[in-house]
Design a protein around this motif. Structure first.
Motif, short mmCIF file in Angstrom:
data_model
loop_
_atom_site.label_atom_id
_atom_site.label_comp_id
_atom_site.label_asym_id
_atom_site.label_seq_id
_atom_site.Cartn_x
_atom_site.Cartn_y
_atom_site.Cartn_z
N THR A 1 6.13 1.18 -4.91
CA THR A 1 5.96 1.66 -3.53
C THR A 1 6.86 2.84 -3.25
OG1 THR A 1 5.39 -0.59 -2.82
CG2 THR A 1 6.05 0.97 -1.10
N TYR B 1 7.37 -1.60 4.77
CA TYR B 1 6.30 -1.83 3.81
C TYR B 1 6.59 -3.16 3.10
CZ TYR B 1 4.29 2.89 4.03
OH TYR B 1 3.67 4.05 4.44
N THR C 1 5.97 -5.91 0.17
CA THR C 1 5.54 -5.76 -1.22
C THR C 1 5.27 -7.08 -1.93
OG1 THR C 1 7.82 -5.77 -2.06
CG2 THR C 1 6.88 -3.63 -1.41
N ILE D 1 3.07 -12.59 1.27
CA ILE D 1 3.32 -11.70 2.40
C ILE D 1 3.78 -12.46 3.65
CG2 ILE D 1 0.86 -11.71 3.01
CD1 ILE D 1 1.25 -8.86 4.08
N HIS E 1 3.72 -2.96 7.54
CA HIS E 1 2.48 -2.51 6.91
C HIS E 1 2.42 -3.09 5.50
CE1 HIS E 1 2.06 0.65 10.03
NE2 HIS E 1 3.39 0.70 9.94
N SER E 2 1.23 -3.29 5.01
CA SER E 2 1.07 -3.65 3.60
C SER E 2 1.44 -2.45 2.74
CB SER E 2 -0.38 -4.06 3.31
OG SER E 2 -0.60 -4.11 1.90
N CYS E 3 2.09 -2.71 1.62
CA CYS E 3 2.39 -1.62 0.68
C CYS E 3 1.12 -0.95 0.18
CB CYS E 3 3.23 -2.14 -0.49
SG CYS E 3 2.43 -3.45 -1.47
N ASP F 1 -0.95 0.45 1.90
CA ASP F 1 -1.17 1.69 2.65
C ASP F 1 -0.79 2.92 1.83
OD1 ASP F 1 -1.95 0.04 4.67
OD2 ASP F 1 -0.40 0.65 6.10
N LEU G 1 -2.02 -6.71 -3.42
CA LEU G 1 -2.94 -6.13 -2.43
C LEU G 1 -4.07 -7.09 -2.11
CD1 LEU G 1 -3.13 -2.34 -3.35
CD2 LEU G 1 -1.38 -3.65 -2.14
N HIS H 1 -2.64 -9.60 0.29
CA HIS H 1 -2.46 -8.99 1.61
C HIS H 1 -3.79 -8.95 2.37
CE1 HIS H 1 1.53 -6.72 0.51
NE2 HIS H 1 1.53 -7.98 0.17
N TYR I 1 -4.59 -12.37 3.62
CA TYR I 1 -3.74 -12.73 4.76
C TYR I 1 -4.28 -12.13 6.05
CZ TYR I 1 0.37 -13.00 7.79
OH TYR I 1 1.21 -13.25 8.85
#
Length: 379
Positions: free
Chosen positions: A13, A57, A59, A63, A76-78, A80, A108, A111, A114
């Motif tokens: 990230t 972020y 990771t 999550i 935010h989710s990594c 992004d 991901l 995420h 989730y």
């Protein structure tokens, strides 16, 4: 921006942020001390105090464990910054580029799940196919050192559990085939074959100590694209690691090999008699609470609870497990998402990410003694 998690996905990230011109103030992590890639690592408390208006972020594949302590702070989710980002040009401390990509895809994927709570999914389920082990580690967190007469799991019960759980779930991302040492089970290839045939199961991971090389007729099953081996390297104790990895490479089977590390003192069986609040805190801090485990037709939240129950080292805490055949979709959802603690937690030392590490794989010659509860006994 702050990156929550300074391990491999956190490193990726940071590379992505730098490549895209996104300034990062620091990492947050409670296990890793910095700096990492020239960037400081703070505790969450220190980060919030130093950067009260920062966004994070996240990771970790788990999550939810990162979302909860942020308490309304923007995150935010990594994904992004990692979505579509090529990590091939970078080197990582622990893993090959191929495995880093695998870890990112996994994170991901979780995420996305989730953010779609209407779907009933689980990150991973441990399928314990045998109590037998080719080693006898005194501090095994799965409690193999206590079994006096270890047995293989019943194939019919095991396959029925797999079918029953898949029928009620939208997805099981990963089934982790474990033991004991799973290659002791002579029908492991049939178990793996049943797992890979399930559309709702996306990955099948086999965890081995590299003491046993599979038989010739088993290899074809392990060459399935869903299958990956995770080898724990115990140095001289992993006596067949060279022939095993040679076979894996020759047959182009995905695998990861890591030195044994990160063991903590979490294998003792004692009744601590904590308060409910203390057990809730222990559960929330536990790194194993999301390792759902199926054994003997039952679904448990962690391997410690599953094996403590099998050993009758705890009373028959009926709220601590679900009988897979009898459980509804709603019951499974509540059990996996809303459980605040297990009564079994009161018999465990806990597995906090920040716990002191101990020497792994010290061997015992005889099974360890423990207090056995009569069937149906209450604490």
């Amino acid at each position: 921006m702050i990156i929550f998690g300074a391990a491999t996905i956190g490193e990726a990230t940071l590379h992505a942020c730098r490549a895209k011109g996104v300034p990062v103030e620091c990492f947050v992590d409670h296990r890793i001390t910095g700096p990492v890639l020239g960037t400081d690592v703070l505790t969450l408390q220190d980060a919030v105090m130093s950067y009260p208006h920062a966004s994070y972020y996240l990771t970790s594949p788990n999550i939810e464990d990162m979302v909860k302590p942020l308490q309304g702070i923007e995150w935010h989710s990594c994904g992004d910054v990692l979505q579509g980002f090529d990590v091939s040009q970078y080197e990582f401390k622990l893993y090959t580029t191929e495995h880093v990509k695998y870890l990112i895809r996994t994170a991901l994927h979780h995420h996305a799940n989730y953010l779609a709570p209407e779907r009933l999914t689980v990150q991973s389920v441990d399928l314990m196919i045998t109590e037998k082990c080719s080693m006898k580690c005194r501090d095994c967190s799965n409690l193999m050192q206590y079994y006096e007469h270890p047995e293989n799991a019943d194939m019919a019960v095991m396959l029925a559990m797999i079918d029953g759980l898949c029928d009620k779930m939208d997805e099981i991302y990963e089934v982790r085939v474990i033991g004991g040492e799973p290659f002791i089970h002579k029908e492991i290839h049939l178990v793996v074959e049943a797992l890979t045939a399930q559309e709702k199961i996306k990955k099948v991971s086999i965890f081995t100590n590299a003491t046993i090389v599979p038989r010739e007729h088993q290899w074809a099953t392990f060459q399935h694209e869903k299958v990956r081996l995770f080898i724990t390297d115990y140095d001289a104790l992993s006596r067949n690691i060279k022939p095993l990895t040679a076979e894996l490479e020759n047959r182009k089977i995905a695998y990861v090999s890591e030195k044994a590390n990160g063991w903590t003192d979490c294998s003792s069986l004692n009744h601590h008699k904590r308060t409910v609040l203390e057990n809730e805190r222990l559960f929330q801090q536990c790194c194993a609470k999301n390792l759902a485990t199926i054994a003997d037709g039952k679904l448990y939240r962690c391997p410690f609870a599953a094996n403590a129950a099998k050993l009758q080292a705890v009373p028959d805490y009926k709220e601590d497990y679900l009988v897979v055949a009898d459980a509804s979709r709603d019951q499974i959802s509540s059990y996996l998402r809303s459980k605040r603690y297990l009564d079994t937690c009161d018999h465990c030392n806990g597995r906090n990410y920040g716990d002191k590490v101990i020497t792994p794989a010290l061997q015992t010659k005889v099974p360890l003694k423990y207090v056995r509860y009569a069937h149906g006994a209450v604490a």
